[in-house]
Motif scaffolding. Structure first.
Motif, PDB file in Angstrom:
ATOM      1  N   ASN A  40       0.830  -1.255  -0.145  1.00  0.00           N
ATOM      2  CA  ASN A  40      -0.116   0.023   0.017  1.00  0.00           C
ATOM      3  C   ASN A  40       0.755   1.461   0.123  1.00  0.00           C
ATOM      4  O   ASN A  40       0.257   2.384  -0.771  1.00  0.00           O
ATOM      5  N   ALA A  41       1.917   1.305   0.615  1.00  0.00           N
ATOM      6  CA  ALA A  41       2.905   2.425   0.909  1.00  0.00           C
ATOM      7  C   ALA A  41       3.623   2.535  -0.374  1.00  0.00           C
ATOM      8  O   ALA A  41       4.410   1.721  -0.929  1.00  0.00           O
ATOM      9  N   ALA A  42       3.487   3.656  -1.194  1.00  0.00           N
ATOM     10  CA  ALA A  42       4.311   4.057  -2.467  1.00  0.00           C
ATOM     11  C   ALA A  42       5.704   4.182  -2.126  1.00  0.00           C
ATOM     12  O   ALA A  42       6.533   3.983  -2.956  1.00  0.00           O
ATOM     13  N   ASN A  43       6.141   4.672  -0.834  1.00  0.00           N
ATOM     14  CA  ASN A  43       7.583   5.034  -0.633  1.00  0.00           C
ATOM     15  C   ASN A  43       8.208   3.964   0.417  1.00  0.00           C
ATOM     16  O   ASN A  43       9.215   4.230   0.987  1.00  0.00           O
ATOM     17  N   SER A  44       7.646   2.794   0.474  1.00  0.00           N
ATOM     18  CA  SER A  44       8.167   1.684   1.222  1.00  0.00           C
ATOM     19  C   SER A  44       9.002   0.875   0.506  1.00  0.00           C
ATOM     20  O   SER A  44       9.028   0.799  -0.721  1.00  0.00           O
ATOM     21  N   PRO A  45       9.740   0.143   1.202  1.00  0.00           N
ATOM     22  CA  PRO A  45      10.814  -0.812   0.609  1.00  0.00           C
ATOM     23  C   PRO A  45      10.106  -1.828  -0.190  1.00  0.00           C
ATOM     24  O   PRO A  45      10.638  -2.712  -1.119  1.00  0.00           O
ATOM     25  N   GLU A  46       8.841  -1.920   0.104  1.00  0.00           N
ATOM     26  CA  GLU A  46       8.103  -3.261  -0.516  1.00  0.00           C
ATOM     27  C   GLU A  46       7.552  -2.606  -1.753  1.00  0.00           C
ATOM     28  O   GLU A  46       6.923  -3.563  -2.466  1.00  0.00           O
ATOM     29  N   ASN A  47       7.323  -1.694  -1.819  1.00  0.00           N
ATOM     30  CA  ASN A  47       6.761  -0.801  -3.451  1.00  0.00           C
ATOM     31  C   ASN A  47       7.473  -1.347  -4.371  1.00  0.00           C
ATOM     32  O   ASN A  47       8.752  -1.724  -4.626  1.00  0.00           O
ATOM     33  N   SER A  48       6.760  -1.939  -5.485  1.00  0.00           N
ATOM     34  CA  SER A  48       7.386  -2.653  -6.485  1.00  0.00           C
ATOM     35  C   SER A  48       8.070  -3.968  -6.330  1.00  0.00           C
ATOM     36  O   SER A  48       9.003  -4.296  -7.183  1.00  0.00           O
ATOM     37  N   GLN A  49       7.802  -4.672  -5.310  1.00  0.00           N
ATOM     38  CA  GLN A  49       8.518  -5.680  -4.791  1.00  0.00           C
ATOM     39  C   GLN A  49       7.244  -6.855  -4.628  1.00  0.00           C
ATOM     40  O   GLN A  49       7.782  -8.029  -4.827  1.00  0.00           O
ATOM     41  N   GLN A  50       6.180  -6.222  -4.522  1.00  0.00           N
ATOM     42  CA  GLN A  50       4.956  -7.359  -4.109  1.00  0.00           C
ATOM     43  C   GLN A  50       4.300  -7.483  -5.452  1.00  0.00           C
ATOM     44  O   GLN A  50       4.345  -6.909  -6.394  1.00  0.00           O
ATOM     45  N   LEU A  51       3.237  -8.555  -5.256  1.00  0.00           N
ATOM     46  CA  LEU A  51       2.235  -8.733  -6.455  1.00  0.00           C
ATOM     47  C   LEU A  51       1.761  -7.522  -7.180  1.00  0.00           C
ATOM     48  O   LEU A  51       1.864  -7.183  -8.283  1.00  0.00           O
ATOM     49  N   ALA A  52       1.303  -6.669  -6.358  1.00  0.00           N
ATOM     50  CA  ALA A  52       0.808  -5.391  -6.770  1.00  0.00           C
ATOM     51  C   ALA A  52       0.903  -4.027  -5.883  1.00  0.00           C
ATOM     52  O   ALA A  52       1.027  -4.311  -4.741  1.00  0.00           O
ATOM     53  N   ASP A  53       1.018  -2.988  -6.497  1.00  0.00           N
ATOM     54  CA  ASP A  53       0.855  -1.839  -5.449  1.00  0.00           C
ATOM     55  C   ASP A  53       0.179  -0.678  -6.583  1.00  0.00           C
ATOM     56  O   ASP A  53      -0.649  -1.100  -7.433  1.00  0.00           O
ATOM     57  N   TRP A  54       0.318   0.541  -6.085  1.00  0.00           N
ATOM     58  CA  TRP A  54      -0.468   1.633  -6.567  1.00  0.00           C
ATOM     59  C   TRP A  54       0.086   2.120  -8.297  1.00  0.00           C
ATOM     60  O   TRP A  54      -0.699   2.378  -8.989  1.00  0.00           O
ATOM     61  N   TYR A  55       1.103   1.487  -8.367  1.00  0.00           N
ATOM     62  CA  TYR A  55       1.654   1.533  -9.786  1.00  0.00           C
ATOM     63  C   TYR A  55       1.193   0.579 -10.634  1.00  0.00           C
ATOM     64  O   TYR A  55       1.183   0.610 -11.924  1.00  0.00           O
ATOM     65  N   THR A  56       0.407  -0.399 -10.094  1.00  0.00           N
ATOM     66  CA  THR A  56      -0.253  -1.282 -10.777  1.00  0.00           C
ATOM     67  C   THR A  56      -1.320  -0.829 -11.753  1.00  0.00           C
ATOM     68  O   THR A  56      -1.486  -1.373 -13.023  1.00  0.00           O
TER      69      THR A  56
END
Length: 185
Positions: A40-56
């Protein structure tokens, strides 16, 4: 070619892109050791690492745009080959996006100071999100596809102060005023 051939070629294209990214040294999944459906957090280390995020959302918009562009450019080409062309463009972008040059460009031109590229899992999910957008555009009336693209862009803009439009703008022509606004108060 038989209609069932196109999905197989698409799967091979996705696997090839994933293999190239692994050969480039990309992480298979989040370094955190946990696979989540949503970061959920766009500025977290998990952004662009998990199945989906806001950039999906931007990858769904890619699919809507690719469908429209290919329907105009190649109207006689059947849907399967057009989807494969769109997937090839998306796969090429995912590979390029995870190159050192583009990662460094994101860090210097955008607010993504700690961006270190996508995990292969996220990249594959992004390609599938593009295919979802393409599939939706193939089934929805054009006006609804346009509204969906605008809605997804506005949603991302409201929640994370970023979207496909700003992402492209900031990569090509970084504007300090936009970068400052995206950084927030």
């Amino acid at each position: 070619m038989p209609a069932r051939t196109w999905p197989l070629l698409g799967l091979l294209l996705i696997l090839a892109a994933a293999a190239i990214e692994l050969a480039m040294g990309r992480e298979p999944w989040c370094r955190c050791g946990t696979i989540r459906l949503w970061a959920n957090a766009a500025n977290s280390p998990e952004n662009s690492q998990q199945l989906a995020d806001w950039y999906t959302l931007s990858h769904i918009v890619h699919g809507l745009l690719f469908y429209a562009a290919l329907a105009l450019a190649l109207p006689r080409l059947p849907l399967g080959p057009r989807a494969l062309v769109a997937l090839a463009v998306e796969a090429a972008w995912e590979i390029a996006e995870n190159s050192s040059w583009v990662i460094d460009r994101y860090r210097t031109a955008t607010i993504a100071l700690h961006y270190y590229g996508d995990s292969v899992l996220n990249s594959v999910s992004d390609m599938l999100a593009m295919l979802l957008g393409f599939w939706l555009a193939a089934r929805l009336p054009a006006w609804l596809s346009v509204l969906l693209a605008i809605g997804l862009e506005l949603l991302a803009l409201a929640v994370i102060r970023d979207n496909l439009t700003l992402n492209v703008l900031m990569l090509v022509w970084p504007l300090p005023a936009i970068r400052d606004w995206q950084a927030g108060p």
